[in-house]
Design a protein around this motif. Structure first.
Motif, PDB file in Angstrom:
ATOM      1  N   LEU A  35       1.093  -1.430   0.082  1.00  0.00           N
ATOM      2  CA  LEU A  35       0.010   0.064  -0.037  1.00  0.00           C
ATOM      3  C   LEU A  35       1.396   1.536   0.388  1.00  0.00           C
ATOM      4  CD1 LEU A  35      -2.730   1.567   0.179  1.00  0.00           C
ATOM      5  CD2 LEU A  35      -2.366   1.354   2.653  1.00  0.00           C
ATOM      6  N   PHE A  36       1.442   1.394   0.782  1.00  0.00           N
ATOM      7  CA  PHE A  36       2.724   2.814   0.919  1.00  0.00           C
ATOM      8  C   PHE A  36       3.268   2.646  -0.325  1.00  0.00           C
ATOM      9  CE2 PHE A  36       0.986   2.615   5.195  1.00  0.00           C
ATOM     10  CZ  PHE A  36       1.425   3.987   5.484  1.00  0.00           C
ATOM     11  N   GLU A  37       4.014   1.560  -0.753  1.00  0.00           N
ATOM     12  CA  GLU A  37       4.759   1.376  -1.933  1.00  0.00           C
ATOM     13  C   GLU A  37       4.353   1.978  -3.379  1.00  0.00           C
ATOM     14  OE1 GLU A  37       8.032   0.649  -2.593  1.00  0.00           O
ATOM     15  OE2 GLU A  37       8.780   1.062  -0.738  1.00  0.00           O
ATOM     16  N   ASN A  38       2.820   1.599  -3.644  1.00  0.00           N
ATOM     17  CA  ASN A  38       2.220   2.343  -3.962  1.00  0.00           C
ATOM     18  C   ASN A  38       1.656   3.587  -4.341  1.00  0.00           C
ATOM     19  OD1 ASN A  38       2.285  -0.448  -5.700  1.00  0.00           O
ATOM     20  ND2 ASN A  38       0.159  -0.987  -4.499  1.00  0.00           N
ATOM     21  N   LYS A  39       1.384   3.876  -3.428  1.00  0.00           N
ATOM     22  CA  LYS A  39       0.828   4.881  -3.165  1.00  0.00           C
ATOM     23  C   LYS A  39       2.298   6.327  -2.840  1.00  0.00           C
ATOM     24  CE  LYS A  39      -2.782   8.344  -2.038  1.00  0.00           C
ATOM     25  NZ  LYS A  39      -4.073   7.691  -2.671  1.00  0.00           N
ATOM     26  N   TYR A  40       3.102   5.704  -2.373  1.00  0.00           N
ATOM     27  CA  TYR A  40       4.245   6.561  -2.456  1.00  0.00           C
ATOM     28  C   TYR A  40       5.602   6.535  -3.512  1.00  0.00           C
ATOM     29  CZ  TYR A  40       2.010   8.633   1.626  1.00  0.00           C
ATOM     30  OH  TYR A  40       1.343   8.848   2.994  1.00  0.00           O
ATOM     31  N   ASN A  41       5.008   6.311  -4.012  1.00  0.00           N
ATOM     32  CA  ASN A  41       5.895   5.195  -5.595  1.00  0.00           C
ATOM     33  C   ASN A  41       6.234   6.497  -6.300  1.00  0.00           C
ATOM     34  OD1 ASN A  41       7.585   3.852  -6.752  1.00  0.00           O
ATOM     35  ND2 ASN A  41       6.168   3.779  -8.881  1.00  0.00           N
ATOM     36  N   GLU A  42       5.682   7.350  -6.343  1.00  0.00           N
ATOM     37  CA  GLU A  42       6.064   8.983  -7.315  1.00  0.00           C
ATOM     38  C   GLU A  42       7.338   9.498  -6.353  1.00  0.00           C
ATOM     39  OE1 GLU A  42       3.857  12.297  -8.927  1.00  0.00           O
ATOM     40  OE2 GLU A  42       3.029  11.113  -8.741  1.00  0.00           O
ATOM     41  N   ALA A  43       7.434   9.379  -5.165  1.00  0.00           N
ATOM     42  CA  ALA A  43       7.982  10.036  -3.964  1.00  0.00           C
ATOM     43  C   ALA A  43       9.273  10.043  -4.032  1.00  0.00           C
ATOM     44  CB  ALA A  43       7.160  10.744  -2.589  1.00  0.00           C
ATOM     45  N   LYS A  44       9.309   8.746  -4.845  1.00  0.00           N
ATOM     46  CA  LYS A  44      10.893   8.116  -4.547  1.00  0.00           C
ATOM     47  C   LYS A  44      11.717   8.794  -5.094  1.00  0.00           C
ATOM     48  CE  LYS A  44       9.797   3.425  -4.336  1.00  0.00           C
ATOM     49  NZ  LYS A  44       9.763   2.433  -4.697  1.00  0.00           N
TER      50      LYS A  44
END
Length: 193
Positions: A35-44
């Motif tokens: 859930l966190f990887e999918n939601k914040y992927n763009e912030a990497k």
């Protein structure tokens, strides 16, 4: 250098875990990290960066940043706390995050607080912070441009980037230092649990 507003738009600032993103059923650790990887992927910053790992969650639990997990499943309240930890650890040490969340965990465990309502307030303030950030970026950029206009140098783009980076870091450090002072005040408060 890319236009500053393009860089800001690439940061994924609007990406947050909302209450609608959190299922009404408890999740296993793999589901939480996904859930966190999918939601914040763009912030990497880069593809190798991990947003949230099993080790991180285990470390949060060991450090008592989260109230105890039951049957290896994470409740909606755990996910909200993990989201808060994700935000806080960007600027604070884990020990400072613990100070900030200790009373909150107590209130959750003893049903003295509606965490969902508090989280909605957090998200509303997050949105306002994005607006303030964008406005402040315009001010900083304008200030840097005024300084650059005074310079006569062949490498003006580099100097502009350097001044912009140093100004952003100075601003960031001021906010972090103030947050740390607020944490220090929390440490000094009598325990109200």
């Amino acid at each position: 250098m890319k236009k500053l507003y393009e860089l800001v738009s690439e940061l994924g600032l609007e990406n947050t875990i909302t209450l609608d993103d959190i299922p009404n059923i408890d999740l296993y650790m793999d589901q939480v990290t996904q859930l966190f990887e999918n939601k914040y992927n763009e912030a990497k910053r880069n593809e190798d960066e991990k947003i949230l790992t099993k080790t991180m969650i285990n470390n949060y639990a060991k450090a008592k940043l989260l109230f105890p997990i039951k049957n290896k499943k994470y409740s909606k309240e755990h996910l909200i706390l993990i989201s808060l930890i994700y935000q806080l650890k960007g600027a604070l040490s884990i020990s400072d995050v613990k100070v900030v969340l200790d009373r909150l965990n107590y209130k959750i465990e003893h049903e003295q607080l509606n965490l969902s309502e508090l989280y909605v307030s957090h998200l509303e303030l997050h949105d306002k912070s994005i607006e303030n950030f964008k406005a402040n970026i315009n001010v900083i950029s304008s200030d840097v441009n005024q300084e650059i206009d005074k310079k006569e140098d062949e490498d003006i783009e580099y100097l502009e980037s350097l001044l912009l980076i140093s100004s952003l870091i100075n601003t960031s450090n001021m906010y972090r230092r103030l947050a740390e002072r607020l944490v220090d005040e929390m440490k000094e408060e009598p325990n109200k649990n």
